[in-house]
Motif scaffolding. Structure first.
Motif, short mmCIF file in Angstrom:
data_model
loop_
_atom_site.label_atom_id
_atom_site.label_comp_id
_atom_site.label_asym_id
_atom_site.label_seq_id
_atom_site.Cartn_x
_atom_site.Cartn_y
_atom_site.Cartn_z
N ASP A 98 -3.04 -15.05 -5.61
CA ASP A 98 -2.53 -15.61 -4.36
C ASP A 98 -2.69 -14.62 -3.21
N ALA A 99 -2.58 -13.33 -3.52
CA ALA A 99 -2.79 -12.33 -2.48
C ALA A 99 -4.24 -12.35 -2.03
N VAL A 100 -5.15 -12.47 -2.99
CA VAL A 100 -6.57 -12.53 -2.67
C VAL A 100 -6.85 -13.72 -1.76
N VAL A 101 -6.30 -14.86 -2.11
CA VAL A 101 -6.55 -16.06 -1.32
C VAL A 101 -5.98 -15.93 0.09
N SER A 102 -4.75 -15.43 0.19
CA SER A 102 -4.14 -15.26 1.51
C SER A 102 -4.94 -14.29 2.36
N LEU A 103 -5.35 -13.22 1.71
CA LEU A 103 -6.12 -12.21 2.41
C LEU A 103 -7.42 -12.81 2.94
N ALA A 104 -8.12 -13.52 2.07
CA ALA A 104 -9.39 -14.13 2.45
C ALA A 104 -9.17 -15.15 3.57
N GLU A 105 -8.11 -15.92 3.48
CA GLU A 105 -7.82 -16.92 4.52
C GLU A 105 -7.64 -16.24 5.88
N THR A 106 -6.89 -15.15 5.85
CA THR A 106 -6.64 -14.44 7.10
C THR A 106 -7.94 -13.89 7.68
N PHE A 107 -8.72 -13.22 6.84
CA PHE A 107 -9.96 -12.64 7.33
C PHE A 107 -10.93 -13.72 7.78
N LYS A 108 -10.95 -14.82 7.07
CA LYS A 108 -11.85 -15.90 7.46
C LYS A 108 -11.52 -16.38 8.87
N LEU A 109 -10.23 -16.43 9.16
CA LEU A 109 -9.81 -16.87 10.48
C LEU A 109 -10.27 -15.89 11.55
N ALA A 148 0.81 -24.92 28.12
CA ALA A 148 1.19 -24.28 26.86
C ALA A 148 0.66 -22.85 26.89
N TYR A 149 1.59 -21.92 26.95
CA TYR A 149 1.20 -20.51 26.98
C TYR A 149 1.21 -19.96 25.57
N TYR A 150 0.14 -19.30 25.23
CA TYR A 150 0.03 -18.74 23.87
C TYR A 150 0.15 -17.22 23.90
N THR A 151 0.76 -16.70 22.84
CA THR A 151 0.93 -15.26 22.68
C THR A 151 0.51 -14.87 21.27
N LEU A 152 0.13 -13.62 21.09
CA LEU A 152 -0.09 -13.12 19.74
C LEU A 152 1.24 -13.10 19.01
N ASP A 153 1.23 -13.53 17.76
CA ASP A 153 2.49 -13.65 17.03
C ASP A 153 2.67 -12.55 16.01
N LEU A 178 -6.91 -22.91 18.43
CA LEU A 178 -5.52 -22.44 18.52
C LEU A 178 -4.67 -23.05 17.41
N ARG A 179 -5.03 -24.26 17.05
CA ARG A 179 -4.30 -24.91 15.97
C ARG A 179 -4.46 -24.12 14.67
N LEU A 180 -5.69 -23.70 14.40
CA LEU A 180 -5.93 -22.91 13.20
C LEU A 180 -5.16 -21.58 13.27
N LEU A 181 -5.23 -20.96 14.44
CA LEU A 181 -4.55 -19.66 14.59
C LEU A 181 -3.04 -19.82 14.45
N ARG A 182 -2.53 -20.94 14.96
CA ARG A 182 -1.11 -21.23 14.83
C ARG A 182 -0.77 -21.39 13.35
N GLY A 183 -1.65 -22.07 12.64
CA GLY A 183 -1.42 -22.35 11.22
C GLY A 183 -1.14 -21.10 10.42
#
Lengths: 136, 136
Positions: free
Chosen positions: B39-50, B106-111, B88-93
């Motif tokens: 699960d860590a691998v998958v989360s990591l890959a998801e983040t980097f893919k984004l 709609a103002y966006y900020t780094l979260d 932005l939707r993906l980044l929000r996800g």
DNA sequence: TGAACATATGAGCAGATGTTCATATGTCAT
DNA sequence: ATGACATATGAACATCTGCTCATATGTTCA
């Protein structure tokens, strides 16, 4: 490429769009000046894209503890040696791994210590409370 | 899914493949134990893919200097507001950005501050001598 | 209320991506 | 030399991605 100009748009001479209406252009101009240069953006995206695949993450993770030959990697990530070889080629392309030939075996090593820092940093984000799928 | 068992392979009882031949299984077993959990691998890959897309890198880079509304982002990265909204939707996800509604804007900020560290680290890799396309 | 606006979202499509299969290259043992 | 082996690579194919277009939602102002 460009569709037939939308009707009722009376030749807007601005390259921008809505900023000329509700935001002050100076602010945007300042922002634009502080953006990363295009080539840096592309390189950055290329690197992250390479890290954005579970298979490649697994490969790099496996290599993080020392060198491995292709078939060992294939065994560890449970994938065909061909698939692994293809991925290693991509990783080689961005110098994330480096091969060392020993007879008919090819041992691969991480070629950049930054990568592991990237992993650590990434894991820190993933493990941030609320940043996992299992959000209650 | 599984192709008709390759002829001449006399029922190898091992889950591995070539390691049983030229490497010692103990070594691989140890390696396997130190791998990141799936699960860590998958989360990591998801983040980097984004992060592995020039458009999204530009958006995040733009936001790194402070919040911006959607149409400002669109102007800065020179893309349609629809395309930006989709990204932005993906980044929000993955909670990389966070919206703040102000009327119809709609103002966006780094979260997540980790993201900028990730960028720094990534740039460090890219700027490593020899890691750029223009290798002489 | 109604028109203009900012944003969000679904469908559709062209291009990119990752795997498999077949095959090529190079090495070792006989 | 010949066969078994480890790896590399090209082609083919199914899937995924990111954009555009059309449209929906919600806000502001007249």
């Amino acid at each position: 490429m460009i569709p037939p100009a939308p009707v009722g748009t009376p030749a807007a001479p601005d390259s921008d769009r809505c900023d000329v209406r509700h935001a002050d252009p100076t602010r945007l101009a300042a922002r634009r000046a502080s953006l990363l240069p295009a080539d840096a953006v592309v390189s950055l995206a290329e690197t992250f894209k390479l890290l954005g695949d579970a298979t490649r993450v697994r490969i790099l993770d496996a290599l993080s503890h020392g060198e491995l030959c292709v078939c060992e990697i294939a065994a560890l990530v449970d994938l065909s040696e061909s698939a692994v070889s293809h991925q290693l080629r991509l990783l080689r392309g961005l110098r994330l791994v480096r091969p060392r030939r020993a007879g008919r075996l090819a041992y691969y090593t991480l070629d950049d210590q930054h990568i592991m820092s990237l992993f650590q940093q990434g894991l820190r984000h993933v493990q941030e409370p609320g940043n996992v799928e299992s959000t209650s």
